[in-house]
Write a protein that holds these residues in place. Structure first.
Motif, PDB file in Angstrom:
ATOM      1  N   VAL A  31       0.829  -1.198   0.000  1.00 23.92           N
ATOM      2  CA  VAL A  31       0.000   0.000   0.000  1.00 23.92           C
ATOM      3  C   VAL A  31       0.867   1.253   0.000  1.00 23.92           C
ATOM      4  CG1 VAL A  31      -1.617   1.363   1.410  1.00 23.92           C
ATOM      5  CG2 VAL A  31      -2.035  -1.071   1.013  1.00 23.92           C
ATOM      6  N   TRP A  48      -7.288   2.601   1.220  1.00 24.65           N
ATOM      7  CA  TRP A  48      -7.338   1.148   1.213  1.00 24.65           C
ATOM      8  C   TRP A  48      -7.873   0.665   2.556  1.00 24.65           C
ATOM      9  CZ3 TRP A  48      -6.005  -1.108  -3.386  1.00 24.65           C
ATOM     10  CH2 TRP A  48      -5.241  -0.346  -4.276  1.00 24.65           C
ATOM     11  N   LEU A  57     -10.362  -0.876  -2.245  1.00 25.39           N
ATOM     12  CA  LEU A  57      -9.937   0.451  -2.683  1.00 25.39           C
ATOM     13  C   LEU A  57     -11.149   1.380  -2.752  1.00 25.39           C
ATOM     14  CD1 LEU A  57      -7.950   2.516  -3.925  1.00 25.39           C
ATOM     15  CD2 LEU A  57      -8.393   1.432  -6.153  1.00 25.39           C
TER      16      LEU A  57
END
Length: 342
Positions: A31, A48, A57
């Motif tokens: 991420v 996220w 997402l």
């Protein structure tokens, strides 16, 4: 016995899930790398959410620029680039990621749910693409022509899935029309107070780890050498780079069949591939989004690529001088602001 059997089955399921989901550390690193994706004025409009089994997402509408990106397409493209970067980061860590796009018709901000599978092998190409995320940056200065472009173009076309985007390499003869579209956009935006307010708010300084710092902007004389680029606020200092007298980059356009949000998200994923593969090849890159913000300038791009496809985004690809120092990395939101756990 039935209760006991259910508990055993549940335990087995838990063990199986642990074997098919990356560790929390891998998720965090992926991420964080995905957060290096470029976005409109470095607005970073993504979030996220990791629930222990999937990674979801979401678009963060509060980080949108409604006057610059009135259709919201650039916000979705930016999130698509982040999704592409995430998949590249996970591949290098030994995981394949499959995305279910827009899984909830009642939540338009829920862009994708990512599921995982262990990879059979991690290739050098996987590692190279993830490493490119760290090196890639938007270079607004003029480029020399990219060496060995013909060979690279063949590779690029082979790895861009037409279901995600159609890639068009614009000819050198198209440069005057591209410059005309860029000037038209600048002229139309000149008296747009909402656009100008957003431009000056997001560029030239950092706002809470978002925005474009002054060190990443180019002087007015440098901007004149790239007539297809967006007109940005120029620092008062004189031009810092004079090695290139004109821009000789290759300009590519990515288009989709429609302007539907899933098509636009996939286009962002395709742009991720273009940017990272270009970086792996040693090229410099600069996305061009302003050319498709206005219908009139977008129509010029549509005519250049031919057909009925909808141009979404363009990019310059070229060679930066070997002695051109890379700028300081633009700021990025901390992990705590782009990743949540459920």
């Amino acid at each position: 016995m039935a209760i006991g059997g259910e508990r055993v089955a549940g335990a087995a399921s838990t063990v199986e899930d642990m074997n098919t989901v990356p560790s929390g550390e891998i998720i965090e690193k992926a991420v964080q790398l995905a957060g290096r994706a470029p976005s409109l004025h470095n607005s970073q409009p993504w979030l996220w959410v990791f629930d222990g089994a999937t990674l979801q997402l979401f678009a963060v509408r509060e980080r949108s620029l409604p006057n610059t990106d009135s259709s919201g397409r650039q916000l979705i493209i930016g999130c698509g680039i982040a999704l592409g970067h995430l998949r590249a980061a996970l591949a290098a860590a030994g995981w394949r990621a499959e995305a279910d796009r827009f899984p909830d018709p009642n939540r338009h901000d829920h862009l994708a749910t990512v599921r995982f599978a262990e990879a059979q092998i991690v290739t050098d190409a996987d590692r190279d693409r993830a490493d490119a995320i760290r090196r890639r940056h938007t270079d607004r200065l003029p480029f020399a022509a990219p060496a060995n472009w013909d060979r690279f173009e063949v590779v690029l076309r082979s790895i861009i899935d037409p279901a995600f985007a159609m890639i068009s390499v614009l000819s050198e003869d198209s440069r005057p029309d591209l410059a005309r579209a860029s000037r038209l956009t600048a002229d139309l935006r000149r008296y747009d107070s909402g656009y100008q307010a957003e431009l000056h708010w997001w560029t030239g300084h950092v706002v809470g780890s978002t925005g474009i710092p002054a060190s990443a902007l180019t002087a007015a004389a440098e901007q004149e050498k790239v007539p297809v680029g967006r007109r940005m606020p120029a620092p008062a200092a004189a031009a810092r780079h004079t090695e290139e007298t004109a821009d000789h980059s290759v300009v590519v356009a990515l288009s989709t069949d429609t302007d539907g949000v899933e098509d636009v998200l996939r286009c962002g994923e395709a742009l991720s591939t273009v940017l990272l593969e270009s970086t792996v090849a040693g090229y410099a890159t600069c996305p061009l989004t302003h050319l498709t913000e206005y219908d009139r300038s977008r129509a010029i791009i549509r005519e250049l690529i031919g057909g009925t496809a909808q141009p979404q985004v363009l990019a310059r690809i070229g060679a930066a001088p070997a002695d051109r120092a890379a700028p300081e990395p633009t700021p990025r939101l901390p992990l705590s602001e782009i990743l949540r756990r459920q």
